[in-house]
Design a protein around this motif. Structure first.
Motif, PDB file in Angstrom:
ATOM      1  N   LEU A  65       9.548 -85.705  79.399  1.00 35.21           N
ATOM      2  CA  LEU A  65      10.767 -84.971  79.079  1.00 35.21           C
ATOM      3  C   LEU A  65      12.010 -85.609  79.683  1.00 35.21           C
ATOM      4  CD1 LEU A  65       9.666 -81.216  79.410  1.00 35.21           C
ATOM      5  CD2 LEU A  65       9.748 -82.652  77.370  1.00 35.21           C
ATOM      6  N   ALA A  66      11.859 -86.289  80.812  1.00 35.87           N
ATOM      7  CA  ALA A  66      13.010 -86.940  81.432  1.00 35.87           C
ATOM      8  C   ALA A  66      13.541 -88.059  80.539  1.00 35.87           C
ATOM      9  CB  ALA A  66      12.628 -87.485  82.802  1.00 35.87           C
ATOM     10  N   LEU A  67      12.642 -88.866  79.987  1.00 38.84           N
ATOM     11  CA  LEU A  67      13.072 -89.919  79.067  1.00 38.84           C
ATOM     12  C   LEU A  67      13.594 -89.318  77.766  1.00 38.84           C
ATOM     13  CD1 LEU A  67      13.442 -92.855  78.370  1.00 38.84           C
ATOM     14  CD2 LEU A  67      11.021 -92.980  77.725  1.00 38.84           C
ATOM     15  N   LYS A  68      12.964 -88.255  77.324  1.00 38.42           N
ATOM     16  CA  LYS A  68      13.436 -87.571  76.116  1.00 38.42           C
ATOM     17  C   LYS A  68      14.880 -87.112  76.293  1.00 38.42           C
ATOM     18  CE  LYS A  68      12.230 -83.815  72.927  1.00 38.42           C
ATOM     19  NZ  LYS A  68      11.254 -82.725  72.628  1.00 38.42           N
ATOM     20  N   ALA A  69      15.220 -86.627  77.476  1.00 34.00           N
ATOM     21  CA  ALA A  69      16.590 -86.192  77.754  1.00 34.00           C
ATOM     22  C   ALA A  69      17.565 -87.358  77.636  1.00 34.00           C
ATOM     23  CB  ALA A  69      16.661 -85.572  79.146  1.00 34.00           C
ATOM     24  N   VAL A 106      18.040 -85.566  84.656  1.00 33.60           N
ATOM     25  CA  VAL A 106      18.523 -86.736  83.901  1.00 33.60           C
ATOM     26  C   VAL A 106      19.823 -86.394  83.174  1.00 33.60           C
ATOM     27  CG1 VAL A 106      18.030 -88.248  81.933  1.00 33.60           C
ATOM     28  CG2 VAL A 106      16.280 -87.844  83.681  1.00 33.60           C
ATOM     29  N   LEU A 107      19.905 -85.210  82.573  1.00 32.36           N
ATOM     30  CA  LEU A 107      21.158 -84.800  81.916  1.00 32.36           C
ATOM     31  C   LEU A 107      22.312 -84.790  82.909  1.00 32.36           C
ATOM     32  CD1 LEU A 107      19.896 -81.793  79.706  1.00 32.36           C
ATOM     33  CD2 LEU A 107      20.289 -84.163  78.990  1.00 32.36           C
ATOM     34  N   LEU A 108      22.089 -84.213  84.076  1.00 32.35           N
ATOM     35  CA  LEU A 108      23.137 -84.166  85.099  1.00 32.35           C
ATOM     36  C   LEU A 108      23.491 -85.561  85.604  1.00 32.35           C
ATOM     37  CD1 LEU A 108      21.797 -81.116  87.140  1.00 32.35           C
ATOM     38  CD2 LEU A 108      23.833 -81.129  85.686  1.00 32.35           C
ATOM     39  N   ALA A 109      22.461 -86.398  85.784  1.00 35.47           N
ATOM     40  CA  ALA A 109      22.693 -87.744  86.298  1.00 35.47           C
ATOM     41  C   ALA A 109      23.490 -88.594  85.313  1.00 35.47           C
ATOM     42  CB  ALA A 109      21.357 -88.418  86.616  1.00 35.47           C
ATOM     43  N   MET A 110      23.149 -88.506  84.035  1.00 39.49           N
ATOM     44  CA  MET A 110      23.863 -89.316  83.044  1.00 39.49           C
ATOM     45  C   MET A 110      25.296 -88.827  82.861  1.00 39.49           C
ATOM     46  SD  MET A 110      20.840 -90.172  80.290  1.00 39.49           S
ATOM     47  CE  MET A 110      21.883 -91.207  79.265  1.00 39.49           C
ATOM     48  N   ALA A 127      19.926 -79.384  76.712  1.00 40.64           N
ATOM     49  CA  ALA A 127      18.755 -78.879  77.431  1.00 40.64           C
ATOM     50  C   ALA A 127      17.866 -78.025  76.538  1.00 40.64           C
ATOM     51  CB  ALA A 127      19.204 -78.075  78.653  1.00 40.64           C
ATOM     52  N   ALA A 128      18.472 -77.166  75.723  1.00 37.24           N
ATOM     53  CA  ALA A 128      17.699 -76.265  74.869  1.00 37.24           C
ATOM     54  C   ALA A 128      16.894 -77.032  73.826  1.00 37.24           C
ATOM     55  CB  ALA A 128      18.625 -75.265  74.193  1.00 37.24           C
ATOM     56  N   GLU A 129      17.385 -78.216  73.425  1.00 42.81           N
ATOM     57  CA  GLU A 129      16.633 -79.036  72.470  1.00 42.81           C
ATOM     58  C   GLU A 129      15.363 -79.616  73.093  1.00 42.81           C
ATOM     59  OE1 GLU A 129      18.416 -81.812  69.728  1.00 42.81           O
ATOM     60  OE2 GLU A 129      20.411 -81.073  70.258  1.00 42.81           O
ATOM     61  N   ILE A 130      15.361 -79.756  74.402  1.00 39.06           N
ATOM     62  CA  ILE A 130      14.231 -80.392  75.085  1.00 39.06           C
ATOM     63  C   ILE A 130      13.128 -79.378  75.386  1.00 39.06           C
ATOM     64  CG2 ILE A 130      13.551 -81.734  77.113  1.00 39.06           C
ATOM     65  CD1 ILE A 130      16.587 -82.544  77.278  1.00 39.06           C
ATOM     66  N   PRO A 135      17.355 -75.451  80.265  1.00 34.46           N
ATOM     67  CA  PRO A 135      18.694 -74.922  80.555  1.00 34.46           C
ATOM     68  C   PRO A 135      18.795 -74.277  81.936  1.00 34.46           C
ATOM     69  CG  PRO A 135      18.100 -74.413  78.296  1.00 34.46           C
ATOM     70  CD  PRO A 135      16.869 -74.986  78.937  1.00 34.46           C
ATOM     71  N   PHE A 136      17.778 -73.517  82.346  1.00 36.80           N
ATOM     72  CA  PHE A 136      17.822 -72.929  83.685  1.00 36.80           C
ATOM     73  C   PHE A 136      17.866 -74.004  84.753  1.00 36.80           C
ATOM     74  CE2 PHE A 136      15.378 -72.089  87.532  1.00 36.80           C
ATOM     75  CZ  PHE A 136      16.223 -71.163  88.127  1.00 36.80           C
ATOM     76  N   CYS A 137      17.098 -75.071  84.570  1.00 40.70           N
ATOM     77  CA  CYS A 137      16.983 -76.103  85.596  1.00 40.70           C
ATOM     78  C   CYS A 137      18.287 -76.861  85.830  1.00 40.70           C
ATOM     79  CB  CYS A 137      15.854 -77.068  85.248  1.00 40.70           C
ATOM     80  SG  CYS A 137      14.208 -76.302  85.281  1.00 40.70           S
ATOM     81  N   LEU A 138      19.256 -76.734  84.921  1.00 39.63           N
ATOM     82  CA  LEU A 138      20.564 -77.333  85.157  1.00 39.63           C
ATOM     83  C   LEU A 138      21.244 -76.698  86.367  1.00 39.63           C
ATOM     84  CD1 LEU A 138      21.925 -77.498  81.501  1.00 39.63           C
ATOM     85  CD2 LEU A 138      21.335 -79.465  82.925  1.00 39.63           C
ATOM     86  N   SER A 139      21.109 -75.378  86.509  1.00 36.83           N
ATOM     87  CA  SER A 139      21.752 -74.681  87.624  1.00 36.83           C
ATOM     88  C   SER A 139      20.777 -74.440  88.766  1.00 36.83           C
ATOM     89  CB  SER A 139      22.339 -73.353  87.150  1.00 36.83           C
ATOM     90  OG  SER A 139      21.351 -72.555  86.525  1.00 36.83           O
TER      91      SER A 139
END
Length: 294
Positions: A65-69, A106-110, A127-130, A135-139
């Motif tokens: 999922l990290a690469l998918k992001a 990964v989303l936050l890092a990029m 996030a919701a697409e993954i 989405p929760f893990c963003l916060s």
């Protein structure tokens, strides 16, 4: 330059299944809570996309999922390739959103690496697409999750409490548990249970929250994987008062007010189970310092 993100795990303080949706998923009410046990995700610009981990149980390909992001953001925003390194500490297939948290990291890092300045809504859409937990893990603080789990409303961060986590020596496929779940009559309606939990959170009533822990999937997972039930029963036998399965399992947690209580219980649990973790819920300090650059 590279960006390092702490990918915090999660537990469910409340998981109430409301019913099956027309898209095959289930509507849920959940209170999700970030936990300090975390992976470390490092992202840097590279000549080609790569992902490496320190775990033999995590794929180093597009199924990760990290690469998918990363691929999702690259396709949408025309970004260059990246090298992703995941230092795994969250147990795999544990019901603690390890893979989802890595993807959110990964989303936050990029966003930080390429100075994108994306709004929270834009990150949540990726996030919701993954996956539902991403989405929760963003916060990764304290939040209510509705819909299939992807609709997130952040709540006031709870005062930290301490956890002893025990994972069975196997994984539990979430989709399989939800497929086997059968709606049952409940003593408390889903919305009433959520409203009461939200009241406890507003009051920062840790004892009330721990006394109200609820997971609608427990009986389904227990019937399919009796060893998970035995873990919960054993933790109670060892003296834990507040015990709950996280997500669809197989991790079960015991919660404690103080670090001293948790440490004493950890020693007993460590003597009884092979996979035991001592940690706590995230603090504001943890969240404020989760992203770094070098």
């Amino acid at each position: 330059m590279q960006v390092r993100v702490a990918a915090f795990s999660k537990i469910n303080l409340l998981l109430d299944v409301l019913g099956k949706r027309t898209d095959g998923y289930h509507d849920v009410n959940m209170i999700m809570q970030g936990v300090r046990l975390s992976d470390q995700v490092i992202v840097a610009e590279a000549a080609t996309n790569t992902i490496t981990t320190n775990s033999p149980y995590v794929p180093n390909n597009k199924s990760n999922l990290a690469l998918k992001a990363a691929l999702l953001m690259q396709a949408a925003l025309d970004l260059p390739p990246v090298a992703i390194k995941v230092d795994k500490h969250i147990p795999v297939s544990a019901g603690m959103a390890g893979g989802s948290s890595d993807a959110a990291a990964v989303l936050l890092a990029m966003d930080r690496l390429f100075a994108l300045g994306l709004r929270r809504q834009q990150l949540e859409a990726f996030a919701a697409e993954i996956g539902s937990d991403v989405p929760f893990c963003l916060s990764a603080g304290t939040a209510v999750a509705t819909g299939r789990g992807e609709l997130i409303q952040d709540l006031s961060l709870l005062s930290p409490f301490h956890l002893v986590l025990v994972k069975a020596d196997f994984g539990v496929p979430t989709a399989r548990v939800y497929k086997a779940y059968r709606k049952k009559k409940k003593p408390v309606a889903g919305e009433d249970r959520l409203d009461y939990f939200l009241k406890l959170i507003r009051e920062d009533d840790t004892l009330g929250i721990l006394n109200s822990l609820y997971n609608d999937l427990e009986e389904t997972t227990f019937s399919m994987y009796p060893k998970v039930r035995s873990i919960k029963e054993k933790l109670k036998h060892l003296g834990a008062r507040h015990v709950l399965m996280s997500g669809s399992g197989p991790t079960v947690f015991a919660a404690f007010h103080t670090e001293a209580e948790a440490w004493q219980f950890y020693k007993k649990a460590k003597a009884a189970f092979p996979m035991v973790y001592l940690t706590s819920t995230v603090s504001r300090w943890d969240l404020d310092r989760r992203i770094g650059m070098s």
